[in-house]
Write a protein that holds these residues in place. Structure first.
Motif, mmCIF file in Angstrom:
data_model
loop_
_atom_site.group_PDB
_atom_site.id
_atom_site.type_symbol
_atom_site.label_atom_id
_atom_site.label_comp_id
_atom_site.label_asym_id
_atom_site.label_seq_id
_atom_site.Cartn_x
_atom_site.Cartn_y
_atom_site.Cartn_z
ATOM 1 N N ASP A 180 0.840 -1.207 0.000
ATOM 2 C CA ASP A 180 0.000 0.000 0.000
ATOM 3 C C ASP A 180 0.873 1.254 0.000
ATOM 4 O O ASP A 180 0.604 2.220 -0.733
ATOM 5 N N ALA A 181 1.930 1.242 0.816
ATOM 6 C CA ALA A 181 2.841 2.387 0.869
ATOM 7 C C ALA A 181 3.521 2.606 -0.481
ATOM 8 O O ALA A 181 3.675 3.740 -0.943
ATOM 9 N N ALA A 182 3.921 1.495 -1.133
ATOM 10 C CA ALA A 182 4.539 1.606 -2.454
ATOM 11 C C ALA A 182 3.553 2.156 -3.477
ATOM 12 O O ALA A 182 3.916 2.930 -4.373
ATOM 13 N N MET A 183 2.273 1.766 -3.341
ATOM 14 C CA MET A 183 1.244 2.273 -4.256
ATOM 15 C C MET A 183 1.105 3.793 -4.121
ATOM 16 O O MET A 183 0.966 4.518 -5.112
ATOM 17 N N TYR A 184 1.151 4.289 -2.882
ATOM 18 C CA TYR A 184 1.021 5.728 -2.683
ATOM 19 C C TYR A 184 2.210 6.494 -3.264
ATOM 20 O O TYR A 184 2.074 7.637 -3.682
ATOM 21 N N ARG A 185 3.364 5.859 -3.301
ATOM 22 C CA ARG A 185 4.503 6.497 -3.954
ATOM 23 C C ARG A 185 4.214 6.666 -5.456
ATOM 24 O O ARG A 185 4.535 7.704 -6.054
ATOM 25 N N VAL A 186 3.591 5.646 -6.060
ATOM 26 C CA VAL A 186 3.220 5.750 -7.480
ATOM 27 C C VAL A 186 2.245 6.912 -7.672
ATOM 28 O O VAL A 186 2.357 7.693 -8.622
ATOM 29 N N LYS A 187 1.276 7.039 -6.755
ATOM 30 C CA LYS A 187 0.318 8.147 -6.835
ATOM 31 C C LYS A 187 1.060 9.483 -6.804
ATOM 32 O O LYS A 187 0.764 10.393 -7.577
ATOM 33 N N ALA A 188 2.003 9.574 -5.872
ATOM 34 C CA ALA A 188 2.737 10.830 -5.720
ATOM 35 C C ALA A 188 3.591 11.137 -6.942
ATOM 36 O O ALA A 188 3.814 12.302 -7.284
ATOM 37 N N ASP A 189 4.054 10.095 -7.634
ATOM 38 C CA ASP A 189 4.919 10.274 -8.794
ATOM 39 C C ASP A 189 4.147 10.477 -10.089
ATOM 40 O O ASP A 189 4.752 10.564 -11.163
ATOM 41 N N GLY A 190 2.815 10.482 -10.019
ATOM 42 C CA GLY A 190 2.054 10.762 -11.238
ATOM 43 C C GLY A 190 1.072 9.700 -11.658
ATOM 44 O O GLY A 190 0.412 9.830 -12.690
ATOM 45 N N ARG A 191 0.960 8.586 -10.929
ATOM 46 C CA ARG A 191 -0.036 7.545 -11.188
ATOM 47 C C ARG A 191 0.290 6.732 -12.448
ATOM 48 O O ARG A 191 1.179 7.051 -13.207
ATOM 49 N N GLY A 192 -0.529 5.669 -12.616
ATOM 50 C CA GLY A 192 -0.478 4.874 -13.838
ATOM 51 C C GLY A 192 0.772 4.040 -14.005
ATOM 52 O O GLY A 192 1.155 3.707 -15.136
ATOM 53 N N SER A 193 1.441 3.674 -12.909
ATOM 54 C CA SER A 193 2.665 2.870 -13.026
ATOM 55 C C SER A 193 2.729 1.914 -11.832
ATOM 56 O O SER A 193 1.712 1.628 -11.199
ATOM 57 N N TYR A 194 3.932 1.416 -11.529
ATOM 58 C CA TYR A 194 4.095 0.499 -10.405
ATOM 59 C C TYR A 194 5.410 0.815 -9.695
ATOM 60 O O TYR A 194 6.308 1.464 -10.257
ATOM 61 N N HIS A 195 5.507 0.373 -8.457
ATOM 62 C CA HIS A 195 6.699 0.662 -7.656
ATOM 63 C C HIS A 195 6.832 -0.419 -6.604
ATOM 64 O O HIS A 195 5.846 -0.828 -5.998
ATOM 65 N N ARG A 196 8.065 -0.848 -6.380
ATOM 66 C CA ARG A 196 8.307 -1.828 -5.327
ATOM 67 C C ARG A 196 8.623 -1.121 -4.015
ATOM 68 O O ARG A 196 9.237 -0.049 -4.001
ATOM 69 N N TYR A 197 8.213 -1.727 -2.926
ATOM 70 C CA TYR A 197 8.423 -1.157 -1.606
ATOM 71 C C TYR A 197 9.915 -1.073 -1.281
ATOM 72 O O TYR A 197 10.694 -1.960 -1.615
ATOM 73 N N THR A 198 10.290 0.035 -0.630
ATOM 74 C CA THR A 198 11.647 0.192 -0.086
ATOM 75 C C THR A 198 11.527 0.721 1.334
ATOM 76 O O THR A 198 10.474 1.245 1.736
ATOM 77 N N ASP A 199 12.628 0.643 2.083
ATOM 78 C CA ASP A 199 12.613 1.150 3.458
ATOM 79 C C ASP A 199 12.327 2.638 3.498
ATOM 80 O O ASP A 199 11.712 3.142 4.450
ATOM 81 N N ALA A 200 12.758 3.347 2.452
ATOM 82 C CA ALA A 200 12.520 4.793 2.416
ATOM 83 C C ALA A 200 11.027 5.101 2.410
ATOM 84 O O ALA A 200 10.573 6.098 2.983
ATOM 85 N N LEU A 201 10.258 4.243 1.780
ATOM 86 C CA LEU A 201 8.807 4.453 1.736
ATOM 87 C C LEU A 201 8.211 4.373 3.126
ATOM 88 O O LEU A 201 7.248 5.075 3.441
ATOM 89 N N HIS A 202 8.768 3.482 3.951
ATOM 90 C CA HIS A 202 8.268 3.372 5.326
ATOM 91 C C HIS A 202 8.470 4.690 6.067
ATOM 92 O O HIS A 202 7.562 5.172 6.756
ATOM 93 N N HIS A 203 9.652 5.271 5.890
ATOM 94 C CA HIS A 203 9.921 6.544 6.552
ATOM 95 C C HIS A 203 8.994 7.631 6.015
ATOM 96 O O HIS A 203 8.505 8.474 6.765
ATOM 97 N N ASP A 204 8.755 7.618 4.697
ATOM 98 C CA ASP A 204 7.831 8.595 4.107
ATOM 99 C C ASP A 204 6.437 8.422 4.683
ATOM 100 O O ASP A 204 5.728 9.401 4.958
ATOM 101 N N SER A 205 6.005 7.158 4.856
ATOM 102 C CA SER A 205 4.673 6.887 5.384
ATOM 103 C C SER A 205 4.547 7.391 6.816
ATOM 104 O O SER A 205 3.528 7.990 7.189
ATOM 105 N N VAL A 206 5.589 7.153 7.625
ATOM 106 C CA VAL A 206 5.580 7.637 9.010
ATOM 107 C C VAL A 206 5.550 9.159 9.022
ATOM 108 O O VAL A 206 4.822 9.789 9.804
ATOM 109 N N ARG A 207 6.330 9.762 8.117
ATOM 110 C CA ARG A 207 6.370 11.228 8.019
ATOM 111 C C ARG A 207 4.989 11.777 7.653
ATOM 112 O O ARG A 207 4.521 12.754 8.235
#
Length: 847
Positions: A551-578
């Motif tokens: 889910d966190a990786a999906m939101y990164r795709v949304k933030a980057d412009g939608r319509g694509s895919y992204h694999r989860y990374t530890d950085a995404l966890h920090h972004d989600s907490v932020r």
């Protein structure tokens, strides 16, 4: 059929008869029933019985009707009233209950004067069925799986579910626990009596469901009901799972299974039967003929000797067609020889067999039935006959399948639901751990799906979800699992990942299939999906972790412009907490009103003087003692639906400042305020702006509303144009912000009441060195001038950019070259000094 205590009904009923007028309110009748602890009330007018209202009738009420309690009882009574004479035996009344499917009869004397009411409960208590009940367990009396309701249901929905299912009770499950309460028809009467109709089940269910094991004897269960004063018992299996709810009605119906034993007794006692009352013999025949279950008598070889009418109704074979035939006449072919061998072994060794079996009707249709076979022995102890009783359980099977579908599959799309997906994922993780391989979870969210629901309605949205689910099911590989978690969120579980390349290809294939046009009625729709990917064991060890990280990786795709895919990374966890931290503090900041307006000057590029400002929202976080970037908190506010509140605050604050400047004798320069897509899509935007202007005393000509190009949604083109025209008619200037980043057409722009067009800073940043950006910027300037619009350039930072824009006729600009955004106090100084930004820049450059 005979009974141990076949007494007249007049001897067991209570003489006190509760009655009311037809004009009495439903609520008053319910209160009287509750006070007297009775299950029915007679409606009487001028000494005549007009009708009866019982607890069973309470299920038919519409609890969503706010005037329900104010209706007279005549609107809901059952009429005419079914009556029995006081000298009729309990056994005959038991038959009438089964034949007419009633639960109450009015008992009258020979002059038709009402004496009281007899119910099914009275039959069980006084009929003397102990010698039947001691031979059966409670499982054999259950006909249907339990109706289980969630504790979050409203009382109105709960009563509706009882009515639709034809049940007199339901278990209420608290959350996901195995703890249950119970609601019955008597509870509905109590709610009416107490005036409760707008609550939820969790508010009114306080007692835990009393349950017994399914192997408990019926006699013991019946005694327990009497001793406890209950009318229902929960039934659980060996695993502690709730498998049914036993009522007095179930016990009474279960007596039919003992008809076979009654037949055996009649055959063994045929000599004594000649001496018995002829009325009892007629009654036994009537019981067999009136039985709701099919009955077959065969000889010891299985040749049919006798059948009852229900047999013909269920199988389609008449009595003449069946008698003389082997029971193989009904064989479905679904069971193996071992199944039948086991059945005959049980009959020969114990004289009894009971179970579920599939048989075939005369028309060839195969159906399930619950079958009980009992051996009948002659005087020498040899099997002379077999008596079988069976019931068609097709409806029960369909109900079980429907309940299973509802429990594990999404009702709209037919794919797995969250519960089934969770279960499959747990099993896949265990398998991956055992065999040391990886698995993947893909979390999909449809991009801009809310636009479809808002503009075309939920029916169209539902059709889109069905089509998307179908495409996903056809796109994934065999063995992959597709589920809908809710809304427009789907998941795909890939139980075995051989390579990341293959997983990426699957994600691309899914995106391609979703992007194909979707036709719903007259609408051709285009959507895309954002996909987040997590891998076991790299990105999580549990189902919750994998889904959360995907889910966190999906939101990164949304933030980057939608319509694509992204694999989860530890950085995404920090972004989600932020983001979660920002969300929490944002709500607090709005409540405490800690925001501030900064203003950036807008400059006439030809004259070099200040001609207006753009209002920019700033948030200084007291906790961290630093500013939080609008790029961080504005998207969070939009997602939480708080952007409208912030936008209204900004408008109000800007208008308040403008009025203060005027009152202090300062020159008034127009201020541009950004309007979000959510604000624009509200029908009352013009009304809101007008209200703020009137409340603060600001002039409409002092305001300019900036609308980003991405707000111009094709499906809402006419609506947006109407809103902007309404604002323009009030004297408010309208401009397009961030032009060049959206997809608006020139033909559409010509329909809008625009005053200015703002070139996005991304096109100004690299001019004049970047030829492509230079061409784009000059083209936008020329196009805007051709449409008669003022052109404003954002992000001017140096002299060369300024010269380029001047050469190509750009009218206005703003940027750090002139001034950074500043608080209101600085604006006062600029206005008081009649500050000239270009002269200031020249002076600063010379120094």
């Amino acid at each position: 059929m005979t009974f141990t205590t076949d007494v007249p009904v007049g001897e067991v009923i209570h003489n006190h008869l509760l009655s009311c007028s037809p004009d009495d309110l439903l609520a008053d009748a319910a209160r009287r029933m509750q006070q007297h602890h009775v299950s029915s009330i007679l409606i009487v007018e001028n000494g005549q019985s007009l009708g009866i209202w019982t607890e069973a009738d309470a299920r038919k009420l519409d609890f969503s009707d706010p005037a329900l309690l104010k209706h007279p009882i005549r609107d809901y009574m059952s009429s005419p009233v079914d009556t029995v004479k006081e000298d009729v035996s309990l056994s005959e009344i038991a038959l009438k209950f089964q034949q007419l499917r009633r639960r109450h009869f009015l008992v009258v004397d020979q002059d038709e004067t009402p004496l009281g009411v007899v119910s099914q409960t009275d039959i069980i208590r006084f009929q003397g069925l102990e010698h039947y009940l001691c031979m059966r367990n409670v499982r054999s009396a259950l006909r249907n799986p339990p109706l289980i309701l969630e504790d979050s249901l409203s009382l109105s929905e709960a009563v509706k579910r009882l009515k639709e299912s034809g049940r007199d009770s339901a278990a209420v499950q608290f959350g996901s626990s195995e703890r249950y309460s119970i609601i019955t028809e008597r509870d509905i009467v109590r709610w009416l009596a107490e005036g409760i109709h707008d609550r939820y089940l969790r508010d009114v269910c306080v007692n835990q469901l009393y349950a017994v094991d399914e192997e408990t004897g019926l006699l013991q269960a019946s005694n327990l009901l009497k001793r406890k004063g209950f009318r229902h018992l929960g039934v659980i299996n060996r695993q502690g799972q709730l498998v049914g709810i036993l009522s007095y009605g179930d016990i009474l119906d279960s007596v039919e299974y003992e008809y076979v034993n009654r037949l055996q007794e009649a055959l063994h006692s045929r000599d004594e039967a000649l001496k018995a009352s002829t009325s009892h013999l007629r009654l036994a025949q009537r019981v067999i003929e009136a039985s709701l279950d099919g009955i077959i008598i065969t000889d010891s070889r299985g040749i049919i000797q006798s059948v009852n009418p229900k047999f013909t109704q269920v199988t389609g074979y008449s009595e003449q067609e069946a008698i003389g035939q082997s029971t193989g006449l009904l064989s479905s072919g679904r069971h193996s020889a071992d199944f039948y061998n086991h059945m005959w072994d049980a009959l020969h060794h114990s004289g009894y067999w009971q179970g579920e079996i599939w048989n075939r009707r005369k028309n060839g249709e195969v159906y399930p039935e619950w079958l009980t076979i009992t051996a009948i022995y002659d005087d020498d102890g040899e099997v002379s006959q077999f008596a079988a009783i069976f019931s068609d359980i097709s409806d029960r099977k369909k109900d079980e399948e429907r309940i299973r579908r509802l429990a594990f599959f999404d009702d709209l799309t037919g794919v797995a639901n969250r519960r089934l997906f969770q279960d499959r994922l747990e099993q896949a993780i265990a398998n991956a751990h055992r065999h040391q391989h990886r698995l993947a979870v893909l979390f999909l969210d449809l991009d801009m799906f809310k636009r479809i629901n808002d503009s075309l309605g939920h029916l169209v949205g539902d059709e889109v979800l069905k089509i998307v689910a179908g495409r996903l099911a056809h796109t994934v590989r065999e063995g992959d699992s597709v589920a809908r978690l809710g809304g427009d969120e789907f998941t795909v579980m890939v139980p075995e990942v051989s390579s990341m390349e293959g997983l990426m290809i699957l994600a691309e294939r899914i995106n391609d299939s979703i992007c194909d046009p979707i036709v719903v009625g007259s609408h051709e729709l285009y959507i895309s999906t954002s996909i987040g990917i997590s891998i076991y064991p790299d990105d999580g060890q549990s189902p919750d972790e994998l889904v959360k990280n995907a889910d966190a990786a999906m939101y990164r795709v949304k933030a980057d412009g939608r319509g694509s895919y992204h694999r989860y990374t530890d950085a995404l966890h920090h972004d989600s907490v932020r983001e979660l931290t920002i969300e929490t503090r944002l709500r607090k900041a709005i409540k405490e009103n800690v925001f501030e307006i900064y203003y950036q000057p807008k400059v006439d590029l030809a004259a070099g003087k200040m001609i207006g400002f753009e209002a920019l929202l700033r948030w200084f976080d007291q906790e961290n003692q630093q500013f939080i970037s609008p790029a961080e908190f504005i998207p969070v506010a939009e997602r939480l639906g708080l952007i409208g509140t912030l936008g209204d605050w900004v408008l109000n604050e800007v208008c308040r400042h403008l009025v203060q400047w005027q009152q202090d004798g300062l020159e008034i320069l127009p201020v541009a305020v950004n309007i979000s897509a959510q604000q624009l899509m509200k029908d009352n935007l013009a009304e809101t702006v007008s209200r703020i202007l009137k409340m603060t005393g600001a002039s409409a000509s002092w305001l300019e509303l900036e609308v980003t190009e991405s707000c111009f949604i094709p499906e809402q083109a006419d609506r947006i144009a109407l809103i902007l025209h309404e604002l323009r008619s009030e004297g408010i200037n309208i401009s397009i912000d961030d032009f060049g980043t959206g997809y608006s057409s020139l033909s559409y722009l010509r329909r809008l009441p625009l005053d200015a067009l703002k070139i996005d800073r991304s096109f100004v940043m690299h001019v004049p060195d970047n030829e492509e950006d230079a061409r784009l910027a000059s083209t936008i300037i020329a196009m805007a001038k051709g449409l008669g619009l003022r052109v404003i350039a954002e992000g001017i930072e140096d002299e060369r950019q300024l010269d380029f824009l001047r050469q190509h006729g750009c009218h206005q600009g703003q940027g750090f070259m002139f001034a950074k955004p500043a608080p209101e106090k600085q604006v006062r100084s600029w206005l008081a000094e009649k500050w000239c930004p270009v002269e200031y820049c020249a002076l600063a450059a010379s120094e």
